[in-house]
Design an enzyme around this catalytic site. Structure first.
Site, PDB file in Angstrom:
ATOM      1  N   LYS A  36      77.154  23.934  34.591  1.00  0.00           N
ATOM      2  CA  LYS A  36      78.453  24.529  34.922  1.00  0.00           C
ATOM      3  C   LYS A  36      79.479  24.226  33.820  1.00  0.00           C
ATOM      4  O   LYS A  36      79.243  23.359  32.977  1.00  0.00           O
ATOM      5  CB  LYS A  36      78.940  24.007  36.279  1.00  0.00           C
ATOM      6  CG  LYS A  36      79.171  22.523  36.350  1.00  0.00           C
ATOM      7  CD  LYS A  36      79.395  22.091  37.793  1.00  0.00           C
ATOM      8  CE  LYS A  36      79.429  20.607  37.912  1.00  0.00           C
ATOM      9  NZ  LYS A  36      80.648  20.077  38.443  1.00  0.00           N
ATOM     10  N   TYR A 262     105.257  15.296  14.329  1.00  0.00           N
ATOM     11  CA  TYR A 262     106.404  15.467  15.242  1.00  0.00           C
ATOM     12  C   TYR A 262     106.904  14.129  15.761  1.00  0.00           C
ATOM     13  O   TYR A 262     106.101  13.247  16.110  1.00  0.00           O
ATOM     14  CB  TYR A 262     105.981  16.296  16.461  1.00  0.00           C
ATOM     15  CG  TYR A 262     105.804  17.767  16.191  1.00  0.00           C
ATOM     16  CD1 TYR A 262     106.884  18.577  15.862  1.00  0.00           C
ATOM     17  CD2 TYR A 262     104.537  18.339  16.298  1.00  0.00           C
ATOM     18  CE1 TYR A 262     106.708  19.931  15.632  1.00  0.00           C
ATOM     19  CE2 TYR A 262     104.355  19.695  16.076  1.00  0.00           C
ATOM     20  CZ  TYR A 262     105.436  20.491  15.746  1.00  0.00           C
ATOM     21  OH  TYR A 262     105.256  21.825  15.520  1.00  0.00           O
TER      22      TYR A 262
HETATM   23  C1  LIG Z   1      77.173  19.055  43.639  1.00  0.00           C
HETATM   24  C2  LIG Z   1      76.949  18.503  42.269  1.00  0.00           C
HETATM   25  N1  LIG Z   1      75.753  17.987  41.958  1.00  0.00           N
HETATM   26  C3  LIG Z   1      75.497  17.476  40.739  1.00  0.00           C
HETATM   27  C4  LIG Z   1      76.454  17.458  39.754  1.00  0.00           C
HETATM   28  C5  LIG Z   1      76.127  16.868  38.409  1.00  0.00           C
HETATM   29  O1  LIG Z   1      76.913  15.747  38.160  1.00  0.00           O
HETATM   30  P1  LIG Z   1      76.732  14.929  36.793  1.00  0.00           P
HETATM   31  O2  LIG Z   1      77.293  15.786  35.727  1.00  0.00           O
HETATM   32  O3  LIG Z   1      77.536  13.694  37.003  1.00  0.00           O
HETATM   33  O4  LIG Z   1      75.287  14.696  36.643  1.00  0.00           O
HETATM   34  C6  LIG Z   1      77.717  17.976  40.037  1.00  0.00           C
HETATM   35  C7  LIG Z   1      78.765  17.952  39.011  1.00  0.00           C
HETATM   36  O5  LIG Z   1      79.856  17.485  39.184  1.00  0.00           O
HETATM   37  C8  LIG Z   1      77.976  18.505  41.326  1.00  0.00           C
HETATM   38  O6  LIG Z   1      79.163  19.030  41.630  1.00  0.00           O
END
Ligand SMILES: Cc1ncc(COP(=O)(O)O)c(C=O)c1O
Length: 383
Positions: A36, A262
């Site tokens: 993501k 700045y």
């Molecule tokens: C539901 C869920 N699972 C797994 C993850 C993966 O987390 P991480 O990046 O700490 O491994 C996330 C990310 O925030 C998440 O929202």
């Protein structure tokens, strides 16, 4: 190559991180690569491909748009949308053949109405065992959701049950409490509806808590070779995949009393060579690093001095002697903000700790203005 700001991503490191993480999984658990937020700025599509090459079996994203992007790039692996999906967004999920997360019967009804196509939409029921965000806190509601999904065959299919851990990088007692709530729920669910994939672990739990692995772990930050505990990737045997660099665009002699940037937050006390690197907060080098970070040039560390501005930062190259030689560092030298130079290393976690934040936020902050170049251990690779 001198570019004003550049993020180089080593896809071979990501592949090796996946292989390394998989080797630590208990009981044959699978690895779901969480890509993501554009794989936290690394590029969702190339990272997804590298993770699959390393043996990941599922991809996960937060939004339906992110899932659609993976499909548009031709990726056919299962994609789980972990976030909330509104009724308006459901057609995108259906068109992208994603798996989705459900915790209310209303959502299941909306999903079944929207579902179309030859194959069922895979649904994961989510129990909130302590994160307090998405999911239901009530096992009764979770069972009802699961039952409803099974009655909406062949449009829907219950494929998973999940929870999310709030303190996997910290309080292990609370992790145990959450797992103690999830495990009996998962058992009873499977007695009712048959075998489904169980998953709870993020990166921190994958690394620290084998009891959380179940059938699948959902790994985000560790894919990129960052430390889920936000300290040092070496502690967990992971290889940072991203380098953030700029270059020395100008070097000037700054006499005592003259300033840089700045607000004149750096005023030279002695004659000083000051370099300007054309990278700034619009690229993700946050203003909180003003007078509060270092850069690596030709294997040496130099203090970032003065205020970080939108497009530039200034760096103290050392004192200048009257009519002495120019500094060792010349215009055009590469400058590393995150990565290695000679024997020196500076991590995402180093930057995050200076900013009193976490590695995730630093990575997500590297802006779209910064080109991403992909390679495999130095050999250019397709992005
Ligand atoms: C539901 C869920 N699972 C797994 C993850 C993966 O987390 P991480 O990046 O700490 O491994 C996330 C990310 O925030 C998440 O929202």
């Amino acid at each position: 190559m001198a570019l004003r700001a550049l993020a180089r991503v080593n896809l071979a490191a990501i592949e090796r991180n996946v292989i390394s993480l998989r080797s630590r999984l208990s009981g044959g658990a699978e690895l779901c690569a969480v890509v993501k937020a554009d794989a936290s700025g690394h590029g969702a599509v190339p990272v997804a491909r590298a993770a699959l090459a390393g043996g990941a079996t599922t991809l996960a994203v937060a939004t339906v748009g992110e899932a659609a992007e993976l499909r548009a790039a031709g990726l056919t692996a299962p994609v789980l949308v972990m976030g909330a999906i509104s009724a308006e967004e459901l057609p995108v999920a259906v068109a992208a053949r994603t798996e989705v997360v459900a915790w209310t019967e209303r959502f299941v009804d909306q999903l079944a109405d929207a579902a179309a196509g030859p194959d069922p939409i895979g649904v994961h029921v989510k129990l909130d065992t302590g994160m307090g965000r998405l999911g239901t806190r009530h096992t009764g509601e979770a069972f009802a959701v699961a039952d409803l999904v099974t009655t909406r065959r062949p449009r829907l299919e219950l494929v998973g049950a999940m929870t999310h851990l709030a303190t996997a990088d910290g309080d292990q007692e609370f992790v145990a409490t959450q797992l103690a709530a999830f495990a009996p729920f998962a058992d009873e669910l499977q007695q009712r509806v048959g075998r489904v994939r169980l998953h709870a672990a993020n990166s921190a739990a994958t690394v620290r808590t084998p009891a959380s692995h179940f059938d699948m772990v959902r790994v985000g930050i560790a894919l990129y070779g960052c430390d889920p505990m936000n300290e040092d990737p070496d502690n967990v045997g992971l290889e940072p995949a991203l380098e953030l660099s700029s270059y020395v665009a100008a070097v000037k002699l700054t006499e005592p009393g003259q300033s840089a940037g700045y607000g004149r937050r750096f005023v030279a006390e002695r004659a000083t060579w000051v370099a300007t690197l054309p990278i700034g907060y619009a690229d993700g080098v946050r203003r909180g690093l003003s007078n509060n970070f270092e850069v690596l040039i030709d294997g040496r560390r130099y203090a970032l001095v003065g205020t970080v501005s939108m497009d530039n930062v200034t760096v103290d190259l050392g004192s200048a002697r009257p009519s002495g030689p120019a500094p060792d560092v010349g215009v055009g030298s590469p400058a590393i903000l995150i990565g290695r130079s000679g024997g020196q290393r500076q991590t995402v976690e180093d930057m995050a700790n200076r900013l009193q934040t976490i590695n995730h936020e630093v990575l997500c902050g590297i802006s779209a203005r910064v080109p991403r170049h992909y390679h495999r251990d130095g050999t250019p690779a397709a992005g």
